[in-house]
Design a protein around this motif. Structure first.
Motif, PDB file in Angstrom:
ATOM      1  N   LEU A   1       0.828  -1.206   0.000  1.00  8.61           N
ATOM      2  CA  LEU A   1       0.000   0.000   0.000  1.00  8.61           C
ATOM      3  C   LEU A   1       0.863   1.257   0.000  1.00  8.61           C
ATOM      4  CD1 LEU A   1      -2.945   0.831  -0.010  1.00  8.61           C
ATOM      5  CD2 LEU A   1      -2.907   0.854   2.492  1.00  8.61           C
ATOM      6  N   VAL A   2       1.974   1.229   0.727  1.00  7.50           N
ATOM      7  CA  VAL A   2       2.885   2.378   0.745  1.00  7.50           C
ATOM      8  C   VAL A   2       3.462   2.622  -0.649  1.00  7.50           C
ATOM      9  CG1 VAL A   2       5.108   3.198   1.615  1.00  7.50           C
ATOM     10  CG2 VAL A   2       3.442   2.219   3.193  1.00  7.50           C
ATOM     11  N   CYS A   3       3.882   1.558  -1.311  1.00  4.32           N
ATOM     12  CA  CYS A   3       4.442   1.709  -2.666  1.00  4.32           C
ATOM     13  C   CYS A   3       3.396   2.237  -3.643  1.00  4.32           C
ATOM     14  CB  CYS A   3       5.000   0.372  -3.148  1.00  4.32           C
ATOM     15  SG  CYS A   3       6.486  -0.163  -2.277  1.00  4.32           S
ATOM     16  N   GLU A   4       2.170   1.748  -3.538  1.00  2.00           N
ATOM     17  CA  GLU A   4       1.106   2.246  -4.409  1.00  2.00           C
ATOM     18  C   GLU A   4       0.839   3.730  -4.142  1.00  2.00           C
ATOM     19  OE1 GLU A   4      -0.532   0.850  -6.971  1.00  2.00           O
ATOM     20  OE2 GLU A   4       0.892  -0.788  -6.763  1.00  2.00           O
ATOM     21  N   ALA A   5       0.903   4.132  -2.884  1.00  2.00           N
ATOM     22  CA  ALA A   5       0.698   5.542  -2.547  1.00  2.00           C
ATOM     23  C   ALA A   5       1.813   6.400  -3.136  1.00  2.00           C
ATOM     24  CB  ALA A   5       0.636   5.718  -1.031  1.00  2.00           C
ATOM     25  N   ALA A   6       3.049   5.897  -3.089  1.00  2.00           N
ATOM     26  CA  ALA A   6       4.167   6.648  -3.667  1.00  2.00           C
ATOM     27  C   ALA A   6       3.972   6.858  -5.159  1.00  2.00           C
ATOM     28  CB  ALA A   6       5.477   5.908  -3.406  1.00  2.00           C
ATOM     29  N   LEU A   7       3.454   5.840  -5.840  1.00  2.00           N
ATOM     30  CA  LEU A   7       3.208   5.958  -7.273  1.00  2.00           C
ATOM     31  C   LEU A   7       2.042   6.893  -7.570  1.00  2.00           C
ATOM     32  CD1 LEU A   7       3.664   2.210  -8.299  1.00  2.00           C
ATOM     33  CD2 LEU A   7       5.276   4.086  -8.624  1.00  2.00           C
ATOM     34  N   ALA A   8       1.176   7.129  -6.574  1.00  2.74           N
ATOM     35  CA  ALA A   8       0.023   8.005  -6.764  1.00  2.74           C
ATOM     36  C   ALA A   8       0.339   9.480  -6.529  1.00  2.74           C
ATOM     37  CB  ALA A   8      -1.116   7.580  -5.825  1.00  2.74           C
ATOM     38  N   VAL A   9       1.514   9.766  -5.965  1.00  2.00           N
ATOM     39  CA  VAL A   9       1.878  11.161  -5.679  1.00  2.00           C
ATOM     40  C   VAL A   9       1.934  11.956  -6.985  1.00  2.00           C
ATOM     41  CG1 VAL A   9       3.771  12.649  -4.897  1.00  2.00           C
ATOM     42  CG2 VAL A   9       3.087  10.674  -3.536  1.00  2.00           C
ATOM     43  N   GLY A  10       1.286  13.112  -6.945  1.00  3.06           N
ATOM     44  CA  GLY A  10       1.206  13.949  -8.139  1.00  3.06           C
ATOM     45  C   GLY A  10      -0.055  13.726  -8.936  1.00  3.06           C
ATOM     46  N   GLY A  11      -0.843  12.708  -8.573  1.00  4.96           N
ATOM     47  CA  GLY A  11      -2.080  12.416  -9.279  1.00  4.96           C
ATOM     48  C   GLY A  11      -3.305  12.752  -8.455  1.00  4.96           C
ATOM     49  N   GLU A  12      -4.469  12.432  -8.998  1.00  8.81           N
ATOM     50  CA  GLU A  12      -5.735  12.779  -8.343  1.00  8.81           C
ATOM     51  C   GLU A  12      -5.942  12.008  -7.040  1.00  8.81           C
ATOM     52  OE1 GLU A  12      -8.885  12.176 -11.101  1.00  8.81           O
ATOM     53  OE2 GLU A  12      -8.255  13.778 -12.470  1.00  8.81           O
ATOM     54  N   LYS A  13      -5.351  10.825  -6.918  1.00  6.65           N
ATOM     55  CA  LYS A  13      -5.578   9.977  -5.752  1.00  6.65           C
ATOM     56  C   LYS A  13      -4.507  10.148  -4.680  1.00  6.65           C
ATOM     57  CE  LYS A  13      -8.072   6.418  -8.363  1.00  6.65           C
ATOM     58  NZ  LYS A  13      -8.125   4.964  -8.718  1.00  6.65           N
ATOM     59  N   GLU A  14      -3.666  11.160  -4.821  1.00  7.30           N
ATOM     60  CA  GLU A  14      -2.558  11.320  -3.880  1.00  7.30           C
ATOM     61  C   GLU A  14      -3.027  11.423  -2.437  1.00  7.30           C
ATOM     62  OE1 GLU A  14       0.148  15.054  -2.636  1.00  7.30           O
ATOM     63  OE2 GLU A  14       0.527  14.352  -4.687  1.00  7.30           O
ATOM     64  N   ARG A  15      -3.972  12.299  -2.154  1.00  9.68           N
ATOM     65  CA  ARG A  15      -4.398  12.534  -0.769  1.00  9.68           C
ATOM     66  C   ARG A  15      -4.958  11.268  -0.149  1.00  9.68           C
ATOM     67  NH1 ARG A  15      -8.984  13.804   2.181  1.00  9.68           N
ATOM     68  NH2 ARG A  15     -10.274  13.594   0.320  1.00  9.68           N
ATOM     69  N   VAL A  16      -5.855  10.609  -0.879  1.00 11.11           N
ATOM     70  CA  VAL A  16      -6.473   9.390  -0.369  1.00 11.11           C
ATOM     71  C   VAL A  16      -5.421   8.300  -0.169  1.00 11.11           C
ATOM     72  CG1 VAL A  16      -8.085   7.529  -0.919  1.00 11.11           C
ATOM     73  CG2 VAL A  16      -8.723   9.899  -1.382  1.00 11.11           C
ATOM     74  N   ALA A  17      -4.540   8.131  -1.164  1.00  9.38           N
ATOM     75  CA  ALA A  17      -3.551   7.060  -1.107  1.00  9.38           C
ATOM     76  C   ALA A  17      -2.578   7.250   0.054  1.00  9.38           C
ATOM     77  CB  ALA A  17      -2.792   6.983  -2.429  1.00  9.38           C
ATOM     78  N   CYS A  18      -2.116   8.481   0.258  1.00  9.69           N
ATOM     79  CA  CYS A  18      -1.149   8.737   1.339  1.00  9.69           C
ATOM     80  C   CYS A  18      -1.798   8.597   2.710  1.00  9.69           C
ATOM     81  CB  CYS A  18      -0.522  10.114   1.166  1.00  9.69           C
ATOM     82  SG  CYS A  18       0.588  10.229  -0.248  1.00  9.69           S
ATOM     83  N   ALA A  19      -3.043   9.046   2.835  1.00  9.23           N
ATOM     84  CA  ALA A  19      -3.745   8.893   4.109  1.00  9.23           C
ATOM     85  C   ALA A  19      -3.975   7.420   4.430  1.00  9.23           C
ATOM     86  CB  ALA A  19      -5.074   9.640   4.071  1.00  9.23           C
ATOM     87  N   MET A  20      -4.368   6.646   3.423  1.00  7.05           N
ATOM     88  CA  MET A  20      -4.595   5.226   3.638  1.00  7.05           C
ATOM     89  C   MET A  20      -3.289   4.500   3.975  1.00  7.05           C
ATOM     90  SD  MET A  20      -7.755   4.561   3.565  1.00  7.05           S
ATOM     91  CE  MET A  20      -7.624   2.778   3.541  1.00  7.05           C
TER      92      MET A  20
END
Length: 339
Positions: free
Chosen positions: A261-280
């Motif tokens: 989940l952490v790696c997926e959040a890192a890949l989401a940084v800069g995109g629309e899902k960044e906030r949700v991904a990093c919080a999760m």
């Protein structure tokens, strides 16, 4: 599961070499001012600029670079505020003002430690305000408050924070709870763009903390597996008992899920899902660290509670990081998932 590239392994190992034995520095501090010798070496090597573009004096690194480095370096238990520094440099660069540019230059040169203060949605500050973790390190704190055109980023000097007492954290560090009514300080930026930059910094803080928590879990789990093979009872290693094998397998699965989940959040940084991904990612890594580290201590028996054994400081660091930059309860509530 994403594995580090050879370049990221080299980056991680070079940082670990600088950080060396963080446990000794943590224990040697004893509540006094931090030793900044290692911090000077960190800045000399350019680490605070990891996420800055090369045109701004940085490395042009990505969020996945940050995650791979912090996960691997977490086991050093270094007390230096590296997570916050990595996230703060892009914030200062985004301000586009002379005060922010000057602060960034001083920060990259190792002359000034600039740390962000988060809005206090936490049991640590029931009356509100701002939480400043790693407070003894902070020469300057950056506070963001307001909404829309009224949002302001303010830089507070250490002298302007003296009225806020230090509260010791369980890992040997300290935090300050700053007043919600910040009237002093220097204006760094204002308006919606400043707010966007500030909340992007919060996402990076959560992501960095999540990566470090997963690294703590990995180290504690490795120690536990080793101990299960060494400790004998009834004439055989306790790791031979099926109940402990099942428990260790569950810990391994929990670690793998959190890391994914952490790696997926890192890949989401800069995109629309960044906030949700990093919080999760922060919520999952915090909950996993709390659970797995508790099991690791329990499976070690009495030695797991000993200050002389590295597992105890790993546990204490995990407890502190789980509360920093958004507790699991705060992250879930922010996403509409309740406590």
């Amino acid at each position: 599961m994403i594995a580090p590239t050879p370049e990221q392994v080299l980056m991680r190992d070079s940082l670990i070499q600088i950080l060396d034995d963080g446990v000794a520095r943590m224990r040697g501090a004893d509540g006094g001012p931090p030793d900044r010798n290692v911090w000077a070496a960190i800045c000399e090597a350019g680490w605070p600029g990891l996420l800055l573009p090369e045109a701004s004096g940085g490395w042009g690194g990505t969020a996945i670079d940050m995650v791979m480095v912090l996960e691997g370096a977490a086991a050093t238990l270094a007390p230096e505020p590296l997570i916050a520094a990595l996230a703060t440099a892009p914030l200062l660069a985004a301000c586009g003002s002379e005060p922010a540019d000057a602060l960034l230059a001083d920060m990259l040169a190792g002359q000034t430690v600039v740390l962000p203060a988060e809005t206090a949605v936490s049991p640590l500050a029931p009356d509100g305000g701002f939480l400043l973790f790693d407070a003894p390190w902070a020469d300057v704190a950056v506070v963001g408050a307001g909404q829309g055109d009224g949002f302001r980023l303010i830089a507070l000097s250490s002298a302007e924070m003296d009225d806020a007492p230090l509260h010791r954290t369980i890992d040997g560090g300290a935090l300050r709870i700053l007043s919600g009514a910040v009237g002093a300080g220097r204006l760094l930026a204002e308006g919606p763009k400043a707010a966007q930059a500030f909340y992007a910094t919060r996402d990076l803080l959560r992501l960095g903390a999540a990566a470090s928590l997963v690294g703590l879990v990995a180290r504690a789990f490795a120690l536990t597996v080793e101990y299960l093979g060494m400790r004998s009872q009834f004439g055989q290693p306790i790791g031979a008992f099926q109940a402990l094998q099942h428990r260790a397998a569950s810990m391994h699965v929990a670690h793998a899920a959190a890391w994914a989940l952490v790696c997926e959040a890192a890949l989401a940084v800069g995109g629309e899902k960044e906030r949700v991904a990093c919080a999760m990612a922060k919520a999952k890594a915090s909950a996993t660290a709390r659970g797995v580290l508790k099991d690791c201590v329990q499976m070690h028996g009495a030695i797991g509670f000993s200050d002389e054994y590295v597992l105890a400081p790993l546990f204490r660091r995990a407890v502190t990081l789980a509360s920093a930059f958004g507790t699991p309860e705060a992250c879930f509530a922010e996403l509409g998932g309740g406590g």
